[in-house]
Structure formats: structure tokens, C-alpha cells
Enzyme design. Structure first.
Site, PDB file in Angstrom:
ATOM      1  N   ASN A 185      20.498  44.453  44.617  1.00  0.00           N
ATOM      2  CA  ASN A 185      20.636  45.796  44.061  1.00  0.00           C
ATOM      3  C   ASN A 185      21.631  45.864  42.899  1.00  0.00           C
ATOM      4  OD1 ASN A 185      22.518  45.634  46.605  1.00  0.00           O
ATOM      5  ND2 ASN A 185      23.473  47.165  45.273  1.00  0.00           N
ATOM      6  N   LYS A 186      22.366  44.759  42.646  1.00  0.00           N
ATOM      7  CA  LYS A 186      23.339  44.757  41.553  1.00  0.00           C
ATOM      8  C   LYS A 186      23.613  43.327  41.112  1.00  0.00           C
ATOM      9  CE  LYS A 186      27.322  44.589  44.682  1.00  0.00           C
ATOM     10  NZ  LYS A 186      28.608  45.205  45.058  1.00  0.00           N
ATOM     11  N   TYR A 202      35.591  31.059  50.789  1.00  0.00           N
ATOM     12  CA  TYR A 202      34.477  31.051  49.839  1.00  0.00           C
ATOM     13  C   TYR A 202      34.044  29.633  49.480  1.00  0.00           C
ATOM     14  CZ  TYR A 202      31.618  32.197  45.768  1.00  0.00           C
ATOM     15  OH  TYR A 202      30.579  32.305  44.880  1.00  0.00           O
ATOM     16  N   VAL A 239      30.378  34.062  36.157  1.00  0.00           N
ATOM     17  CA  VAL A 239      29.801  35.352  35.787  1.00  0.00           C
ATOM     18  C   VAL A 239      30.702  36.489  36.252  1.00  0.00           C
ATOM     19  CG1 VAL A 239      27.773  36.847  36.029  1.00  0.00           C
ATOM     20  CG2 VAL A 239      27.492  34.357  35.973  1.00  0.00           C
ATOM     21  N   THR A 285      31.343  39.449  38.069  1.00  0.00           N
ATOM     22  CA  THR A 285      30.702  40.196  39.148  1.00  0.00           C
ATOM     23  C   THR A 285      31.767  40.840  40.026  1.00  0.00           C
ATOM     24  OG1 THR A 285      30.692  38.318  40.689  1.00  0.00           O
ATOM     25  CG2 THR A 285      28.792  38.524  39.205  1.00  0.00           C
ATOM     26  N   ASP A 286      31.303  41.607  41.017  1.00  0.00           N
ATOM     27  CA  ASP A 286      32.236  42.237  41.952  1.00  0.00           C
ATOM     28  C   ASP A 286      33.046  41.195  42.718  1.00  0.00           C
ATOM     29  OD1 ASP A 286      31.302  44.660  41.148  1.00  0.00           O
ATOM     30  OD2 ASP A 286      30.130  45.084  42.954  1.00  0.00           O
ATOM     31  N   ILE A 287      32.438  40.024  42.987  1.00  0.00           N
ATOM     32  CA  ILE A 287      33.108  39.002  43.787  1.00  0.00           C
ATOM     33  C   ILE A 287      34.412  38.546  43.151  1.00  0.00           C
ATOM     34  CG2 ILE A 287      32.932  36.532  44.390  1.00  0.00           C
ATOM     35  CD1 ILE A 287      30.223  36.994  45.499  1.00  0.00           C
TER      36      ILE A 287
END
Length: 254
Positions: free
Chosen positions: A15-16, A172, A205, A207-209
Site C-alpha cells: 500500500n506504500k 533487522y 531507498v 522509506t518509513d523503515i
């Protein structure tokens, strides 16, 4: 892969971010794409946005950490399309940057639930549909920080991190190392079946992460996963490919 009929893809966590861009790029290539998301509102919003571009994208309610949710998604796919050509296991969560010695085991478990066990749950549930396609692709979205060889040498082969400063994110990094091992075990089981299984490192990239600290956009980050998702039948299996700006990508060490 055959182009006689529209191929079907599932992208988890779509979704994102990178997942949404992977869904867009696959749909732009003519695939019917089921956009997997656990949040129904966000998933439907993404579906509407992509369909507004004339793409055949369908929201698929899918929480990779919930076996019942995954089973329901598999049942819907069986009913609506009956087979699956592409599975991109993109859904993932991050963890704070902190020393391993200060990382609680419970935090590691939470990350593994999505990044490792979620991939296994989804893959096992959708594998019968992939087998029906005859020629299919599984792409696991990993990260260079999951490379054991790079970690052992304390050297990032992509050059994002300076020599001697390879990340030490216990939750992670080790989840992605485990995901790489998962990728290889499925690749070996499925050799000769027409199903190619590979891992992709999208690159650094935003991203939210990572708090949007990356240097690449989602469009660039989706390139390698899409490349692996659309391999010809004579393409590789059991490879770990990263983004380095070249058309063929960078083969990364496991």
C-alpha cells in the site's frame, strides 16, 4: 513466461513505498496485480490510485503475520484467478539502530514475525497456485545488511556504508540473513519446477523503515524486484541481486 494471457502477481506490503511501486511497475507491464496490505483503508486507497492510472490492481487484505488472513487471501486467489505467476514478498518491518547487546530478544522476535515467518506463511499458502502456473517467480525483498559475507568482512559491497562500519542491527540484519537462507532453501526445493526463487536488495531507498533517510526513490528501489519478478524461463534462481545502477544489477554475496 507466456504472454498468451495476463499474468497474475501478488505483492505483499504494497500500500506504500517500494511495495506500491513494485505493484505499479508490474501492472504497467500488463500483469494483474493483487496489492497485499493489512490495513484495509490504506490498501483500498492505493488500489483506487493505481486503478486511476488504468492499471488492473486489486486490493488483497493480507496480514502476513496472521495465518487465517493469509489462508483467506489464498482462497480468494484460487476462486478469482486459480493460479499465480509472481509472488513478491515485500512486507517487512525495521528495528532501531542499537548495539546487539542492548537489543531485547522480544524485539528480534517481533521483527522475525514479519520478515521471516510471514514470508514462510505466505509462500507456503500460495505455492500451490504458483505451481499451477507452470512458470512462476518468487522474489523475496531482502537487504545487503543481511549478507553474512559482508558482515564477516565488515565491508558493504554496495558502498552505502563506509568500510569498517557495516551495520550491526541485530533484529533487522539477522532477519534479512534468515530471509536469504529461506530464499535458498525454497530455490533448491523448486529447482526444475519452473519456479525461480531469488532475493532482491532494493538499495538505500528512502522509506518509513529508515526514516526516509535513503538516497534512492521508490521507483529505483522497485527496479531489481521487478527485474527478478519478470525473468525469462532461463533466468537465474538462488541469486541475491542488488541495485547498482546497471541494467543487470549487482550480484551480492550471501
Amino acid at each position: 513466461m507466456s504472454s498468451d494471457a495476463a499474468r497474475v502477481a501478488v505483492v505483499t506490503g504494497a500500500n506504500k513505498g517500494i511495495g506500491r511501486e513494485i505493484a505499479w511497475q508490474l501492472a504497467e507491464r500488463g500483469l494483474v496485480v493483487y496489492l497485499g496490505a493489512r490495513d484495509e483503508e490504506r490498501g483500498l486507497a492505493a488500489e483506487r490510485a493505481l486503478r486511476a492510472d488504468g492499471l488492473d490492481v486489486r486490493f488483497l487484505h493480507l496480514d502476513v503475520t496472521d495465518e487465517k488472513s493469509v489462508a483467506r487471501a489464498a482462497e480468494r486467489l484460487l476462486t478469482e484467478v486459480g493460479l499465480l505467476h509472481v509472488l513478491v514478498n515485500n512486507a517487512g518491518v525495521g528495528g532501531p539502530v542499537q548495539p546487539p547487546s542492548q537489543t531485547p530478544a522480544e524485539q528480534v522476535r517481533r521483527v522475525y514475525e514479519t520478515n521471516v515467518f510471514g514470508v514462510i506463511t505466505v509462500t507456503n499458502a500460495l505455492l500451490p497456485l504458483l505451481r499451477r502456473a507452470g512458470s512462476a517467480r518468487i522474489v523475496n525483498v531482502s537487504s545487503v545488511v543481511g549478507s553474512l559475507a559482508a558482515a564477516a568482512g565488515n565491508l558493504d559491497p554496495t558502498g552505502v556504508h563506509r568500510p569498517g562500519e557495516f551495520p550491526t542491527m541485530l533484529s533487522y540484519s539477522t532477519s534479512k540473513a534468515a530471509l536469504n537462507a529461506v530464499t535458498l532453501t525454497y530455490a533448491n526445493e523448486l529447482r526444475g519446477t519452473g519456479i525461480l526463487v531469488n532475493a532482491a536488495s532494493p538499495g538505500f531507498v528512502a522509506t518509513d523503515i529508515n526514516g526516509h533517510n535513503g538516497v534512492l526513490g521508490a521507483e529505483q528501489g522497485a527496479r531489481i524486484p521487478v527485474l527478478l519478478a519478470t525473468l525469462d524461463d532461463d533466468g537465474p534462481t538462488a541469486t541475491f541481486l542488488g541495485e547498482n545502477g546497471t541494467p543487470e544489477g549487482q550480484v551480492l554475496p550471501w
